[in-house]
Design a protein around this motif. Sequence first.
Motif, short mmCIF file in Angstrom:
data_model
loop_
_atom_site.label_atom_id
_atom_site.label_comp_id
_atom_site.label_asym_id
_atom_site.label_seq_id
_atom_site.Cartn_x
_atom_site.Cartn_y
_atom_site.Cartn_z
N LEU A 252 -17.57 37.28 -75.98
CA LEU A 252 -16.13 37.55 -75.82
C LEU A 252 -15.96 39.01 -75.80
CD1 LEU A 252 -14.92 35.15 -79.06
CD2 LEU A 252 -14.66 34.86 -76.55
N PRO A 253 -14.66 39.48 -75.32
CA PRO A 253 -14.28 40.82 -75.31
C PRO A 253 -14.16 41.27 -76.71
CG PRO A 253 -13.01 39.41 -73.65
CD PRO A 253 -13.79 38.70 -74.40
N ASN A 254 -14.34 42.50 -76.77
CA ASN A 254 -14.23 43.15 -78.11
C ASN A 254 -13.16 42.82 -78.98
OD1 ASN A 254 -16.55 44.75 -77.42
ND2 ASN A 254 -15.53 46.59 -76.67
N ARG A 255 -11.97 42.73 -78.44
CA ARG A 255 -10.81 42.50 -79.37
C ARG A 255 -10.62 41.16 -79.63
NH1 ARG A 255 -4.47 43.66 -77.42
NH2 ARG A 255 -3.14 43.07 -79.45
N ALA A 256 -10.92 39.99 -78.70
CA ALA A 256 -11.14 38.61 -78.93
C ALA A 256 -12.42 38.26 -80.03
CB ALA A 256 -11.31 37.91 -77.60
N TYR A 257 -13.44 38.92 -79.81
CA TYR A 257 -14.49 39.00 -80.72
C TYR A 257 -14.03 39.28 -82.21
CZ TYR A 257 -18.66 39.60 -83.18
OH TYR A 257 -19.92 39.54 -84.19
N ILE A 258 -13.58 40.53 -82.18
CA ILE A 258 -13.08 41.03 -83.62
C ILE A 258 -12.08 39.92 -84.23
CG2 ILE A 258 -11.90 42.78 -85.03
CD1 ILE A 258 -13.28 44.59 -82.87
N ALA A 259 -10.99 39.65 -83.48
CA ALA A 259 -10.23 38.82 -84.14
C ALA A 259 -10.87 37.20 -84.63
CB ALA A 259 -8.97 38.39 -83.08
N ALA A 260 -11.62 36.78 -83.80
CA ALA A 260 -12.29 35.46 -83.85
C ALA A 260 -13.34 35.48 -85.12
CB ALA A 260 -13.09 34.91 -82.83
N VAL A 261 -13.82 36.56 -85.32
CA VAL A 261 -15.06 36.59 -86.46
C VAL A 261 -13.99 36.84 -87.65
CG1 VAL A 261 -16.71 38.02 -87.45
CG2 VAL A 261 -16.76 37.46 -85.10
N ARG A 262 -13.05 37.56 -87.60
CA ARG A 262 -12.21 37.76 -88.97
C ARG A 262 -11.40 36.53 -89.58
NH1 ARG A 262 -9.93 42.35 -91.00
NH2 ARG A 262 -7.76 41.45 -90.73
N LYS A 263 -11.08 35.59 -88.35
CA LYS A 263 -10.58 34.58 -88.52
C LYS A 263 -11.50 33.50 -89.14
CE LYS A 263 -7.47 30.93 -86.87
NZ LYS A 263 -6.65 30.22 -85.55
N ALA A 264 -12.98 33.60 -88.71
CA ALA A 264 -13.74 32.33 -88.92
C ALA A 264 -14.30 32.77 -90.24
CB ALA A 264 -14.70 32.50 -87.90
N THR A 265 -14.34 33.99 -90.79
CA THR A 265 -15.05 34.50 -92.00
C THR A 265 -13.90 34.63 -93.01
OG1 THR A 265 -14.99 36.89 -91.47
CG2 THR A 265 -16.95 35.61 -90.91
N GLY A 266 -12.71 34.62 -92.67
CA GLY A 266 -11.84 34.92 -93.65
C GLY A 266 -11.69 36.41 -94.12
N TRP A 267 -12.13 37.02 -93.28
CA TRP A 267 -12.12 38.38 -93.51
C TRP A 267 -10.65 39.01 -93.05
CZ3 TRP A 267 -16.31 38.01 -96.14
CH2 TRP A 267 -16.94 39.07 -96.75
N ASP A 268 -9.61 38.50 -93.65
CA ASP A 268 -8.47 39.12 -93.13
C ASP A 268 -7.58 39.68 -94.20
OD1 ASP A 268 -8.12 36.82 -94.37
OD2 ASP A 268 -6.83 35.76 -92.88
N GLY A 269 -8.48 40.09 -95.18
CA GLY A 269 -7.60 40.63 -96.44
C GLY A 269 -7.92 39.63 -97.45
N LYS A 270 -8.35 38.32 -97.17
CA LYS A 270 -8.52 37.63 -97.98
C LYS A 270 -9.73 36.78 -97.97
CE LYS A 270 -3.44 36.22 -98.08
NZ LYS A 270 -2.48 34.98 -97.77
N ALA A 271 -10.88 37.45 -98.09
CA ALA A 271 -12.39 36.97 -97.81
C ALA A 271 -12.64 35.75 -98.60
CB ALA A 271 -13.01 38.18 -98.18
N LYS A 272 -13.27 34.85 -98.12
CA LYS A 272 -13.72 33.68 -98.98
C LYS A 272 -14.60 34.13 -99.84
CE LYS A 272 -13.37 30.60 -94.95
NZ LYS A 272 -14.25 29.79 -93.80
N ARG A 273 -14.36 33.49 -101.09
CA ARG A 273 -15.37 33.70 -102.06
C ARG A 273 -16.14 32.58 -102.64
NH1 ARG A 273 -15.55 39.37 -102.24
NH2 ARG A 273 -13.59 40.07 -101.90
#
Length: 266
Positions: free
Chosen positions: A243-264
Amino acid sequence: MSVLKKVMRPRHGAAWITGASGGIGRAVVLRMAKKGWTVYATARSEDELKTLAAEGPEGKIIPMPGDVTDAERMAEIVAEITSSGPLALTLLNAGIYTPMRANDFDAKTAAKMWRVNLEGVSNCTDPVLKHMIEQGTGHLAVTASVAGYRGLPDAAVYSGTKAALIAYCEALAMDCEDLGIRISVVNPGFVETEATSVNEFEMPFLMKPDEAAKSIVDGLSTPGFEIAFPGKFVAILKTLGLLPNRAYIAAVRKATGWDGKAKRKT
């Protein structure tokens, strides 16, 4: 025959494995010793290496204590190993991981990871390559990680060291094609070890050390450059990596929950 297709067997000489006292390294040492290899095992703790040696076949695991950040000690170990015969296979597995987000960034912690994961590998590569070039054959493998494919949350420094090791191995493989030496990079996914126990998120496709060791030893005993596992996780990360950089960063943040509410971990 291409160097990438060369496979070293116990009859060709000894094996040397760093980071051998725990986790993946320990499991690989035991598996290789049971397959007939004489394995020289390096880690900082001599006591842990002695315990490891006692668990393997008699005389097949030889403790060689040392810290990979000590270049002189690594050269001494290789000299001692090769004084008894050829060094056919080396797995540079020593490495450390400390999760660190941007708001926790600490230069001293980062420097320790750079030093162990990168300088430690080069300290070992130097004497190993000198010996293998002189003998005209050998197999040098380095443990990197799927975290080195592209950056991952909580792992800016760790991902950076592993990305560097992947490129390091790729470049060495090009050079060694004409020297009779096979280079391999080992890219594990998440493995249940002391290092990963600090993670506060759900680790997908988590493997036991023995499972990882089987994948590594099987990979070392078959032709090829990259040994990566588990397959499904590798495929997902490599696909995301396109994926292009912007799409990669958004996809991984969403997939991992790393959007300020990291999965614990629960």
